[in-house]
Scaffold this active site. Sequence first.
Site, PDB file in Angstrom:
ATOM      1  N   ALA A   1       0.842  -1.202   0.000  1.00 45.43           N
ATOM      2  CA  ALA A   1       0.000   0.000   0.000  1.00 45.43           C
ATOM      3  C   ALA A   1       0.873   1.246   0.000  1.00 45.43           C
ATOM      4  CB  ALA A   1      -0.939  -0.001   1.207  1.00 45.43           C
ATOM      5  N   ASP A   2       1.929   1.251   0.799  1.00 43.62           N
ATOM      6  CA  ASP A   2       2.884   2.362   0.787  1.00 43.62           C
ATOM      7  C   ASP A   2       3.549   2.500  -0.571  1.00 43.62           C
ATOM      8  OD1 ASP A   2       2.619   3.414   3.336  1.00 43.62           O
ATOM      9  OD2 ASP A   2       4.221   2.210   4.204  1.00 43.62           O
ATOM     10  N   LEU A   3       4.029   1.384  -1.107  1.00 43.86           N
ATOM     11  CA  LEU A   3       4.781   1.437  -2.356  1.00 43.86           C
ATOM     12  C   LEU A   3       3.921   1.893  -3.521  1.00 43.86           C
ATOM     13  CD1 LEU A   3       6.819  -1.859  -1.895  1.00 43.86           C
ATOM     14  CD2 LEU A   3       7.656   0.482  -1.652  1.00 43.86           C
TER      15      LEU A   3
END
Length: 407
Positions: free
Chosen positions: A182-184
């Site tokens: 999700a961050d990436l």
Amino acid sequence: MSTRLAPLAGIRVLDLTRVLAGPWCTQNLADLGAEVIKIERPGSGDDTRGWGPPYLRDEAGNNTSEAAYYMAANRNKKSVTVDMATPEGAELIRDLALRSDIVVENFKVGGLAKYGLDYASLKAINPRLIYCSVTGFGQTGPYAPRPGYDFMIQAMGGLMSVTGEKDDLPGGGPQKAGVAVADLMTGMYATVGILAALRERDRSGLGQHVDMALLDCQVAMMANQNMNYLTSGKAPQRAGNAHPNLVPYQVFATSDGHIIVAVGNDSQFRNFCRVAECTELAEDPRFLTNPQRVMNREALIPDLAEIMLTRSCATWLEQLEAAGVPAGPINTLDQVHNNPQVLARGMKISMPHPTAGQATLVGSPIRLSDTPVEYRNAPPMLGEHTEEVLRDVLGLDAAQIAKFTNQ
């Protein structure tokens, strides 16, 4: 050799982010030639500097102060230590924003307003500024004030509902991805949004606010699983390593390990059956087409699983590759980074580092024929470029720099 400049040469990015989503975005921009000035807290810096072990090692094998996690997302940047909580620090960051093209920040919604570093404040002094905010839930909506972290976003955004083995099998239940996807993905979407705003500025001469939310990006990246639900009204469930829309497309055990078989069309299935010496399955009316195989998955897969156990991983991979059937090993990261294809593509790089001598890093996957990614600097030490930036960007003299850095 090409004389063309890097795609983002001449673009300055003020990076007010830490941890992963924001730094992943700004590393992309730095790799493409932008000057990225990373603002960090004096004494501690980016949270991930302390997210170890493991740590980068020097030539003697001793740990440095640089955590491997931090090294993953901060290549090609300059580190400047500034305490934005002080009036002098906030003013210095505003001066840098005045001289920048892009600001990227991942503070809580409204968190930078008290320092005069929010979008409205900086737009007033630099109307050309592209300002990207990365938060858990975005600038609007009932969840906007909440903090957001990758793990909880993978759960809230549906990824964990389709990741993991079936509930009724051993080891079944919700499972997060092995990296912070999700961050990436938010970092990647933020990169795209910023580049779009930069291109639009070429026409209008004006910047804008890019509002990126982890939850939005997690929902968007559910891709075909989203549409499986929206078209059928039925929420997809966990299916382990099987594919919801393709059969056979999963992990199979062999006589000495496991491999992936990824049959993407009916021709590949026929070739698979020829190699597996089970052509009768390719001719079975239940399995002639992929939709039929999906509907009759439970009848087909046990037979295929039994056949796969009769040969070794190496034998299957050699025979399937020769037949044009997509298949691959399940590599550990030591195998990945010694794979001849990975090495040939330059995905492992080495850069000079002030304390380690050389730092081995993962390269960018972006391949541009005439303006390739440049590896200029290893992830910076905390405050490594403070004096340089204050002198060269803000024009401060030695006395002013000394007064500021000695605070």
